[in-house]
Design an enzyme around this catalytic site. Sequence first.
Site, PDB file in Angstrom:
ATOM      1  N   GLY A   9      38.095  56.412  36.924  1.00  0.00           N
ATOM      2  CA  GLY A   9      38.430  55.438  35.890  1.00  0.00           C
ATOM      3  C   GLY A   9      39.421  56.017  34.894  1.00  0.00           C
ATOM      4  O   GLY A   9      40.114  56.999  35.174  1.00  0.00           O
ATOM      5  N   GLU A  68      37.727  36.835  26.205  1.00  0.00           N
ATOM      6  CA  GLU A  68      38.995  36.673  26.911  1.00  0.00           C
ATOM      7  C   GLU A  68      38.850  35.757  28.123  1.00  0.00           C
ATOM      8  O   GLU A  68      39.726  34.924  28.396  1.00  0.00           O
ATOM      9  CB  GLU A  68      39.528  38.056  27.315  1.00  0.00           C
ATOM     10  CG  GLU A  68      39.954  38.867  26.100  1.00  0.00           C
ATOM     11  CD  GLU A  68      40.332  40.305  26.397  1.00  0.00           C
ATOM     12  OE1 GLU A  68      40.896  40.965  25.505  1.00  0.00           O
ATOM     13  OE2 GLU A  68      40.060  40.777  27.520  1.00  0.00           O
ATOM     14  N   ASP A  86      32.578  56.405  29.168  1.00  0.00           N
ATOM     15  CA  ASP A  86      31.458  55.548  28.773  1.00  0.00           C
ATOM     16  C   ASP A  86      30.095  56.186  28.998  1.00  0.00           C
ATOM     17  O   ASP A  86      29.128  55.858  28.312  1.00  0.00           O
ATOM     18  CB  ASP A  86      31.521  54.221  29.534  1.00  0.00           C
ATOM     19  CG  ASP A  86      32.650  53.323  29.067  1.00  0.00           C
ATOM     20  OD1 ASP A  86      33.245  53.629  28.017  1.00  0.00           O
ATOM     21  OD2 ASP A  86      32.937  52.319  29.741  1.00  0.00           O
ATOM     22  N   ALA A  89      37.990  52.218  26.410  1.00  0.00           N
ATOM     23  CA  ALA A  89      38.856  53.104  27.182  1.00  0.00           C
ATOM     24  C   ALA A  89      39.460  54.212  26.330  1.00  0.00           C
ATOM     25  O   ALA A  89      39.617  55.356  26.786  1.00  0.00           O
ATOM     26  CB  ALA A  89      39.960  52.287  27.850  1.00  0.00           C
TER      27      ALA A  89
END
Length: 444
Positions: A22, A179, A309, A326
């Site tokens: 990630g 969103e 995370d 992030a």
Amino acid sequence: MMDSIKHILENGKTRVVIVGGGFAGLKLARQLAKTKYQVVLIDRNNFHQFQPLFYQVATSGLEPSSIAFPLRKIFQKKSNVHYRMADLLEVKSEQNEIYSSVGKLKYDYLVLATGVNTNYFGNKNIEAFSIPMKTVSEAIFLRNSILRNYEKALNESDPEKAANYMSIVLVGGGPTGVELAGALAEMKRHILPKDYPELDFSLMNVYLFEASDKLLNGMSDKASAKAKKFLEKLGVIVRTNARVADYDGLSIRLDDDEEFRSYTMVWAAGVAARPIKGISENAAVHAGRLKVDGFNRIEGMNNVFAIGDIAFQTEGKFESGHPQVAQVGLQQAGNLAKNFNRIVRNKEMRAFRYQDRGTMATIGKNLAVADLPGVKLQGFFAWVLWLFVHLMAIVGVKNRFFILINWVWNYFTSDQSLRVLIRPKKRSFTDKAKQKGKENNVLA
């Protein structure tokens, strides 16, 4: 005993094994490329996926390939970086080994950047029937579900049954929920009525349920209020202090027993870290996150680190840990890469200090909110800033180009043209019978 992962030779270099491709894991691997370390990157997927744009894949705005980038392509010219597609099964810290689905591997330093999964808070019905949004494949599944349900709605003569297929419920008022709600509301206005002129779109509702008293909990009250106003302007039914208690695939029940009905419920209400055998038993804290010190070392271990995370790190005002965004993972990866280079030079490591560079969320065309250091923006300028920041964060020039082209097209035409229902082909009974026959012959 599992075989060792082949073709990763002992070459005298100190080996850093990174689990997770990630934001955090990928940045660390890239920064350790062309160093004196041998780097092994392990991930269950052979691509890096850009999570902030999953909702655009789900609403037919972008192709999945635009926000996914092959890991092997990234490291083609990095001879000291090796990639293996595998699942991490166990960490044997006393032997400095990991066990994976493709074998075992020795390490000198281990970095866990495995991220988090959807948290269903123990509700098996919600886990079974709702749709999460943590991977590209889940975004594609949501896109397929929406399109499939609209095809089914066309065949319903009962308006109430048609409404159940057309309405969409989103649970979780964070960036993903906000969103996605905005994008679906714009589809209802500009796209779906043109694709399905026979349907009555007054039957379609987009619901957004948030258990707390505000949307976008990590942002300012002003941003939260503005986001709610933008969504309601687009026609989204926003409910705060609304905790979803159960879902059976059609009926959504809140904890006050109020009920709603929809065949599509998206669960974006929480995250939890995947447990890691050999680590989580001793180091896990809230929601499975691993407790680390100021250098991102897992508590009680000298050569095992966690970033992103999955890491729980307290610092200054972040007494409950850093936000799971992030930017934290990227900064932790950058600091850890510098510390690995300091180790090579026999210098002391430097503790991590998070620099909050702001938070943004987009709601729709020309509508976004941004909390930046010293300034708060809402509306068009926040939207332009959101576009620029996310475009620059995409891996690969080609991907950026195609995303920009899609965005320009969608802006001027209000028509996401990627509304294709692609489902994996199931093997036929004949294929299965042939395969079974081959297996029987082998066993014989």
